[in-house]
Design a protein around this motif. Structure first.
Motif, PDB file in Angstrom:
ATOM      1  N   GLU A 172      -9.817   2.340   3.384  1.00 18.77           N
ATOM      2  CA  GLU A 172     -10.698   1.483   2.576  1.00 18.77           C
ATOM      3  C   GLU A 172     -10.226   1.410   1.123  1.00 18.77           C
ATOM      4  O   GLU A 172     -10.460   0.430   0.447  1.00 18.77           O
ATOM      5  N   HIS A 173      -9.574   2.471   0.658  1.00 18.44           N
ATOM      6  CA  HIS A 173      -9.034   2.501  -0.710  1.00 18.44           C
ATOM      7  C   HIS A 173      -7.586   1.984  -0.755  1.00 18.44           C
ATOM      8  O   HIS A 173      -6.844   2.291  -1.675  1.00 18.44           O
ATOM      9  N   HIS A 174      -7.198   1.248   0.275  1.00 18.60           N
ATOM     10  CA  HIS A 174      -5.905   0.548   0.332  1.00 18.60           C
ATOM     11  C   HIS A 174      -4.689   1.470   0.435  1.00 18.60           C
ATOM     12  O   HIS A 174      -3.629   1.165  -0.100  1.00 18.60           O
ATOM     13  N   PHE A 175      -4.866   2.595   1.137  1.00 15.71           N
ATOM     14  CA  PHE A 175      -3.722   3.439   1.460  1.00 15.71           C
ATOM     15  C   PHE A 175      -3.367   3.184   2.919  1.00 15.71           C
ATOM     16  O   PHE A 175      -4.235   2.907   3.744  1.00 15.71           O
ATOM     17  N   ASN A 229     -11.195  21.421  -2.592  1.00 18.46           N
ATOM     18  CA  ASN A 229     -12.150  22.035  -1.674  1.00 18.46           C
ATOM     19  C   ASN A 229     -12.706  21.012  -0.703  1.00 18.46           C
ATOM     20  O   ASN A 229     -12.946  19.872  -1.064  1.00 18.46           O
ATOM     21  N   LYS A 230     -12.917  21.460   0.526  1.00 18.92           N
ATOM     22  CA  LYS A 230     -13.619  20.640   1.507  1.00 18.92           C
ATOM     23  C   LYS A 230     -15.075  21.087   1.527  1.00 18.92           C
ATOM     24  O   LYS A 230     -15.328  22.252   1.336  1.00 18.92           O
ATOM     25  N   PRO A 231     -16.027  20.213   1.785  1.00 15.92           N
ATOM     26  CA  PRO A 231     -15.808  18.784   2.024  1.00 15.92           C
ATOM     27  C   PRO A 231     -15.369  18.092   0.741  1.00 15.92           C
ATOM     28  O   PRO A 231     -15.930  18.340  -0.321  1.00 15.92           O
ATOM     29  N   VAL A 232     -14.360  17.256   0.880  1.00 19.01           N
ATOM     30  CA  VAL A 232     -13.758  16.603  -0.277  1.00 19.01           C
ATOM     31  C   VAL A 232     -14.538  15.332  -0.629  1.00 19.01           C
ATOM     32  O   VAL A 232     -15.024  14.637   0.254  1.00 19.01           O
ATOM     33  N   VAL A 233     -14.670  15.083  -1.924  1.00 17.73           N
ATOM     34  CA  VAL A 233     -15.293  13.853  -2.406  1.00 17.73           C
ATOM     35  C   VAL A 233     -14.185  12.798  -2.452  1.00 17.73           C
ATOM     36  O   VAL A 233     -13.169  13.001  -3.120  1.00 17.73           O
ATOM     37  N   ILE A 234     -14.376  11.709  -1.744  1.00 18.44           N
ATOM     38  CA  ILE A 234     -13.311  10.699  -1.614  1.00 18.44           C
ATOM     39  C   ILE A 234     -12.830  10.186  -2.961  1.00 18.44           C
ATOM     40  O   ILE A 234     -11.630  10.045  -3.187  1.00 18.44           O
ATOM     41  N   GLU A 235     -13.744   9.933  -3.883  1.00 15.32           N
ATOM     42  CA  GLU A 235     -13.344   9.428  -5.204  1.00 15.32           C
ATOM     43  C   GLU A 235     -12.431  10.424  -5.922  1.00 15.32           C
ATOM     44  O   GLU A 235     -11.483  10.031  -6.592  1.00 15.32           O
ATOM     45  N   VAL A 236     -12.732  11.703  -5.775  1.00 17.08           N
ATOM     46  CA  VAL A 236     -11.904  12.758  -6.383  1.00 17.08           C
ATOM     47  C   VAL A 236     -10.531  12.787  -5.700  1.00 17.08           C
ATOM     48  O   VAL A 236      -9.491  12.875  -6.364  1.00 17.08           O
ATOM     49  N   LEU A 237     -10.528  12.685  -4.384  1.00 15.22           N
ATOM     50  CA  LEU A 237      -9.278  12.690  -3.632  1.00 15.22           C
ATOM     51  C   LEU A 237      -8.405  11.494  -4.020  1.00 15.22           C
ATOM     52  O   LEU A 237      -7.208  11.651  -4.275  1.00 15.22           O
ATOM     53  N   VAL A 238      -9.002  10.314  -4.100  1.00 18.79           N
ATOM     54  CA  VAL A 238      -8.254   9.105  -4.472  1.00 18.79           C
ATOM     55  C   VAL A 238      -7.658   9.271  -5.872  1.00 18.79           C
ATOM     56  O   VAL A 238      -6.492   8.948  -6.106  1.00 18.79           O
ATOM     57  N   ASN A 280       0.829  -1.206   0.000  1.00 19.62           N
ATOM     58  CA  ASN A 280       0.000   0.000   0.000  1.00 19.62           C
ATOM     59  C   ASN A 280       0.861   1.253   0.000  1.00 19.62           C
ATOM     60  O   ASN A 280       1.915   1.286   0.626  1.00 19.62           O
ATOM     61  N   LYS A 281       0.388   2.276  -0.688  1.00 15.18           N
ATOM     62  CA  LYS A 281       1.085   3.558  -0.700  1.00 15.18           C
ATOM     63  C   LYS A 281       0.856   4.245   0.643  1.00 15.18           C
ATOM     64  O   LYS A 281      -0.233   4.195   1.216  1.00 15.18           O
ATOM     65  N   LYS A 282       1.904   4.922   1.130  1.00 15.87           N
ATOM     66  CA  LYS A 282       1.837   5.571   2.441  1.00 15.87           C
ATOM     67  C   LYS A 282       1.459   7.045   2.310  1.00 15.87           C
ATOM     68  O   LYS A 282       2.120   7.799   1.612  1.00 15.87           O
ATOM     69  N   VAL A 283       0.398   7.405   3.013  1.00 20.32           N
ATOM     70  CA  VAL A 283      -0.122   8.769   2.993  1.00 20.32           C
ATOM     71  C   VAL A 283       0.058   9.391   4.372  1.00 20.32           C
ATOM     72  O   VAL A 283      -0.284   8.779   5.385  1.00 20.32           O
ATOM     73  N   LEU A 284       0.599  10.606   4.394  1.00 22.60           N
ATOM     74  CA  LEU A 284       0.652  11.384   5.639  1.00 22.60           C
ATOM     75  C   LEU A 284      -0.459  12.421   5.551  1.00 22.60           C
ATOM     76  O   LEU A 284      -0.473  13.249   4.633  1.00 22.60           O
ATOM     77  N   LEU A 285      -1.389  12.356   6.477  1.00 20.35           N
ATOM     78  CA  LEU A 285      -2.531  13.271   6.519  1.00 20.35           C
ATOM     79  C   LEU A 285      -2.379  14.210   7.704  1.00 20.35           C
ATOM     80  O   LEU A 285      -2.242  13.767   8.839  1.00 20.35           O
TER      81      LEU A 285
END
Length: 119
Positions: free
Chosen positions: A24-27, A101-110, A2-7
């Motif tokens: 859930e999107h395997h990050f 922009n927030k609120p962010v759409v998860i599909e767009v963010l992914v 999995n790719k590592k994301v720092l949030l």
């Protein structure tokens, strides 16, 4: 692997939501609550992409971008903001950082994360 994301997100509910959704999107997500903690995490570990809230107490998103660009210039950064009018997007763009922009759409963010990882 999995790719590592720092949030980095100071609002707890938003941070927990994004961490759960991206997992859930395997990050593999490491979530911190401010820019200073993001910088510490970036120095201590390796990440594939940074997700930064632009409006955080202490080091804001733009200040955090400045430091991360010095410490790990090769890691792509995506900004998140609910404050479109405050110039964060323009400032972030100066560092080559695109803001969503927030609120962010998860599909767009992914999709944005996957695009950033290709570069």
């Amino acid at each position: 692997m999995n790719k590592k994301v720092l949030l980095a997100e100071d609002e707890r509910d938003v941070r927990q939501f994004l961490r759960a959704a991206l997992t859930e999107h395997h990050f593999d997500v490491t979530a911190v609550n401010n820019g200073a903690n993001a910088v510490v995490a970036a120095v201590e570990q390796t990440f594939d992409v940074y997700l930064l809230d632009m409006m955080m107490p202490g080091l804001d998103g733009v200040q955090t971008i400045r430091v991360l660009r010095k410490v790990t210039p090769q890691v792509p950064i995506i900004g998140l903001t609910g404050y479109v009018r405050q110039g964060f997007m323009a400032q972030a763009l100066e560092f080559g950082v695109m803001c969503l922009n927030k609120p962010v759409v998860i599909e767009v963010l992914v999709k944005e994360i996957e695009e950033a990882l290709k570069k």
